[in-house]
Design an enzyme around this catalytic site. Structure first.
Site, PDB file in Angstrom:
ATOM      1  N   HIS A  59      -3.665   7.243   1.133  1.00 14.96           N
ATOM      2  CA  HIS A  59      -3.918   5.927   0.534  1.00 14.96           C
ATOM      3  C   HIS A  59      -5.317   5.495   0.978  1.00 14.96           C
ATOM      4  CE1 HIS A  59      -4.003   1.732  -0.176  1.00 14.96           C
ATOM      5  NE2 HIS A  59      -3.885   1.418   1.105  1.00 14.96           N
ATOM      6  N   CYS A  86       0.816  -1.230   0.000  1.00 12.64           N
ATOM      7  CA  CYS A  86       0.000   0.000   0.000  1.00 12.64           C
ATOM      8  C   CYS A  86       0.843   1.270   0.000  1.00 12.64           C
ATOM      9  CB  CYS A  86      -0.957   0.000   1.183  1.00 12.64           C
ATOM     10  SG  CYS A  86      -2.182  -1.306   1.035  1.00 12.64           S
ATOM     11  N   ASN A  99      -9.930  -0.485  -1.886  1.00 15.28           N
ATOM     12  CA  ASN A  99      -8.496  -0.266  -1.668  1.00 15.28           C
ATOM     13  C   ASN A  99      -7.734  -0.887  -2.843  1.00 15.28           C
ATOM     14  OD1 ASN A  99      -5.811  -0.531  -0.914  1.00 15.28           O
ATOM     15  ND2 ASN A  99      -6.243  -1.163   1.183  1.00 15.28           N
TER      16      ASN A  99
HETATM   17  N1  COA Z   1     -19.079  -8.956   6.307  1.00 18.04           N
HETATM   18  C1  COA Z   1     -19.712  -9.221   7.439  1.00 18.04           C
HETATM   19  N2  COA Z   1     -19.080  -9.499   8.595  1.00 18.04           N
HETATM   20  C2  COA Z   1     -17.737  -9.490   8.566  1.00 18.04           C
HETATM   21  C3  COA Z   1     -17.000  -9.222   7.398  1.00 18.04           C
HETATM   22  C4  COA Z   1     -17.729  -8.956   6.229  1.00 18.04           C
HETATM   23  N3  COA Z   1     -17.137  -8.679   5.060  1.00 18.04           N
HETATM   24  N4  COA Z   1     -15.695  -9.286   7.678  1.00 18.04           N
HETATM   25  C5  COA Z   1     -15.589  -9.591   8.982  1.00 18.04           C
HETATM   26  N5  COA Z   1     -16.821  -9.711   9.523  1.00 18.04           N
HETATM   27  C6  COA Z   1     -17.188 -10.015  10.909  1.00 18.04           C
HETATM   28  C7  COA Z   1     -16.084 -10.722  11.645  1.00 18.04           C
HETATM   29  O1  COA Z   1     -16.166 -12.113  11.412  1.00 18.04           O
HETATM   30  C8  COA Z   1     -16.396 -10.356  13.073  1.00 18.04           C
HETATM   31  O2  COA Z   1     -17.421 -11.164  13.538  1.00 18.04           O
HETATM   32  P1  COA Z   1     -17.443 -11.698  15.066  1.00 18.04           P
HETATM   33  O3  COA Z   1     -17.505 -10.465  15.896  1.00 18.04           O
HETATM   34  O4  COA Z   1     -18.653 -12.532  15.105  1.00 18.04           O
HETATM   35  O5  COA Z   1     -16.162 -12.447  15.227  1.00 18.04           O
HETATM   36  C9  COA Z   1     -16.954  -8.941  12.979  1.00 18.04           C
HETATM   37  O6  COA Z   1     -17.358  -8.793  11.608  1.00 18.04           O
HETATM   38  C10 COA Z   1     -15.957  -7.865  13.327  1.00 18.04           C
HETATM   39  O7  COA Z   1     -14.746  -8.126  12.640  1.00 18.04           O
HETATM   40  P2  COA Z   1     -13.497  -7.207  12.785  1.00 18.04           P
HETATM   41  O8  COA Z   1     -12.400  -7.742  11.949  1.00 18.04           O
HETATM   42  O9  COA Z   1     -13.206  -6.974  14.241  1.00 18.04           O
HETATM   43  O10 COA Z   1     -14.064  -5.846  12.179  1.00 18.04           O
HETATM   44  P3  COA Z   1     -13.436  -4.426  12.156  1.00 18.04           P
HETATM   45  O11 COA Z   1     -14.361  -3.465  12.735  1.00 18.04           O
HETATM   46  O12 COA Z   1     -12.023  -4.411  12.628  1.00 18.04           O
HETATM   47  O13 COA Z   1     -13.392  -4.128  10.595  1.00 18.04           O
HETATM   48  C11 COA Z   1     -11.823  -4.027   8.827  1.00 18.04           C
HETATM   49  C12 COA Z   1     -12.610  -4.930   9.753  1.00 18.04           C
HETATM   50  C13 COA Z   1     -10.963  -4.918   7.964  1.00 18.04           C
HETATM   51  C14 COA Z   1     -12.796  -3.266   7.955  1.00 18.04           C
HETATM   52  C15 COA Z   1     -10.972  -3.056   9.640  1.00 18.04           C
HETATM   53  O14 COA Z   1     -10.288  -3.741  10.652  1.00 18.04           O
HETATM   54  C16 COA Z   1      -9.988  -2.297   8.812  1.00 18.04           C
HETATM   55  O15 COA Z   1     -10.353  -1.541   7.940  1.00 18.04           O
HETATM   56  N6  COA Z   1      -8.692  -2.436   9.110  1.00 18.04           N
HETATM   57  C17 COA Z   1      -7.660  -1.744   8.407  1.00 18.04           C
HETATM   58  C18 COA Z   1      -7.633  -2.230   7.021  1.00 18.04           C
HETATM   59  C19 COA Z   1      -6.584  -1.597   6.224  1.00 18.04           C
HETATM   60  O16 COA Z   1      -6.342  -0.442   6.331  1.00 18.04           O
HETATM   61  N7  COA Z   1      -5.988  -2.426   5.408  1.00 18.04           N
HETATM   62  C20 COA Z   1      -5.089  -2.043   4.444  1.00 18.04           C
HETATM   63  C21 COA Z   1      -3.912  -1.398   4.982  1.00 18.04           C
HETATM   64  S1  COA Z   1      -3.165  -0.798   3.650  1.00 18.04           S
END
Ligand code: COA
Length: 337
Positions: A264, A115, A294
């Site tokens: 980004h 990224c 992304n």
């Molecule tokens: N649809 C529905 N539910 C989903 C899902 C989806 N696409 N993806 C994950 N879940 C569920 C998980 O299984 C979890 O369920 P549980 O509570 O029953 O275990 C719940 O949603 C929460 O998951 P979590 O991973 O804690 O969510 P979050 O609030 O952290 O959001 C991201 C996930 C990935 C959106 C977030 O962490 C994020 O954006 N992180 C940074 C990503 C990033 O910047 N990446 C690139 C860097 S360059």
């Protein structure tokens, strides 16, 4: 020492639009969950038979940038190509782009910083120009993420986020000392390499052994992207801020001097958090993750091109590009337009 400035920008995204609604056909997710957590409404993914590869998309973006710069491919002295999704394990996509654009045998360097790839590539290109080694450098960020994702409920935490696309920028030499690329910040922290990664097959687990392992362990997911979402999020908000503050400080400026921040496009919530931390208004932060997801190394040049096309960048504006991603790697570039 010379300086370098931007003289051409271009972008390309594949035609196929994949909405959040479409993803619900392949996995247990919802439009509401994706929008709420990430801001993403749709993304573009390559389609079977559309002819797109990482270098092909990069070439499409590059042609637009060249046209806008009033240059021919033969005017380019060097290529810097940022991608985490090259056509092949080796060689990289840069050489394929050189061939596609029918360029002379100029050097082509691939940057593998995920990224942060475009921020690193921009800093690298700038150094070649500053030292006088090259005059015109083509910087490309291009990604095909969709073909490597686990598009099932198992992979939903990662696969809903990523999109395909390409962006290109042409930097040229300028004698103006106080214009163009004025500061860079580049960092890494390899202890978190396994927090956002595609691990196998690779030299640590070579293809033949890995494929045998996969046959015996069909649930193995080492060939799909893994992301510790929460941990990445927490690190991203801190590192984005540090990188932006660092380039401002290096350029002898403060946040009040900033006209446009192009973060980004990792997650709309990350961008909004950074905006708040720096006290920026909505028009000072460019976001388009809603449309593209992304696109990793392509996200900054796509956003920069769109912002420029929309007339959001004026002569003498202070524009900061900032990124954080796998590695971890992060950084920023400060440009006086
Ligand atoms: N649809 C529905 N539910 C989903 C899902 C989806 N696409 N993806 C994950 N879940 C569920 C998980 O299984 C979890 O369920 P549980 O509570 O029953 O275990 C719940 O949603 C929460 O998951 P979590 O991973 O804690 O969510 P979050 O609030 O952290 O959001 C991201 C996930 C990935 C959106 C977030 O962490 C994020 O954006 N992180 C940074 C990503 C990033 O910047 N990446 C690139 C860097 S360059």
């Amino acid at each position: 020492m010379y300086n370098s400035k931007v003289i051409g920008l271009g972008k390309y995204v594949p035609e196929r639009v994949v909405t959040n609604e479409e993803l619900t056909r392949y996995m247990d997710t919802s439009d509401e969950w994706i929008r709420e957590r990430t801001g993403i409404e749709q993304r573009h993914w390559v389609a079977e038979g559309d002819g797109n590869t990482t270098a092909v998309m990069g070439a499409k973006a590059a042609r637009q940038a060249l046209e806008r710069a009033g240059l021919k491919p033969s005017d380019i002295d060097f290529i810097v190509f940022a991608t985490l999704s090259p056509e092949f394990f080796f060689p990289g996509s840069g050489v394929l782009l050189q061939e596609l654009l029918e360029m002379p045998t100029v050097g082509a360097l691939d940057v593998r910083n995920q990224c942060s790839g475009f921020v690193y590539a921009t800093a690298v290109a700038d150094q070649f120009i500053k030292t006088g080694m090259y005059k015109n450098v083509l910087v490309v960020g291009s990604e095909i993420q969709s073909t490597g994702l686990d598009v099932s409920t198992r992979g939903r935490g990662v696969s809903v986020i990523f999109g395909d696309g390409a962006g290109a920028m042409i930097l040229t030499r300028t004698e103006e000392k106080k214009k163009g690329l004025l500061a860079h910040s580049l960092h890494s922290e390899g202890k978190y390499a396994d927090q956002l990664t595609v691990k196998y097959p690779a030299s640590s687990f070579p293809s033949q052994k890995y494929f045998e392992h996969l046959q015996q362990n069909p649930d193995e997911t080492g060939h799909f992207p893994y992301m510790n979402g929460n941990f990445v999020f927490k690190n991203a908000v801190v590192r984005f801020q540090e990188a932006i503050a660092e380039v401002l400080q290096k350029a002898g400026m403060s946040k009040e001097d900033l006209d446009l921040l192009i973060p980004h496009q990792a997650n709309l919530r990350i961008s909004q958090f950074i905006q708040k931390m720096f006290g920026l208004k909505d028009h000072q932060v460019y976001n388009n993750i809603q449309k593209y997801g992304n696109t990793t190394a392509a996200s900054i040049p796509i956003a920069l091109t769109e912002a420029w096309e929309a007339g959001k960048i004026k002569e003498n504006d202070i524009v900061v590009l900032a990124a954080f991603g796998s590695g971890f790697t992060w950084g920023a570039n400060l440009i006086k337009w």
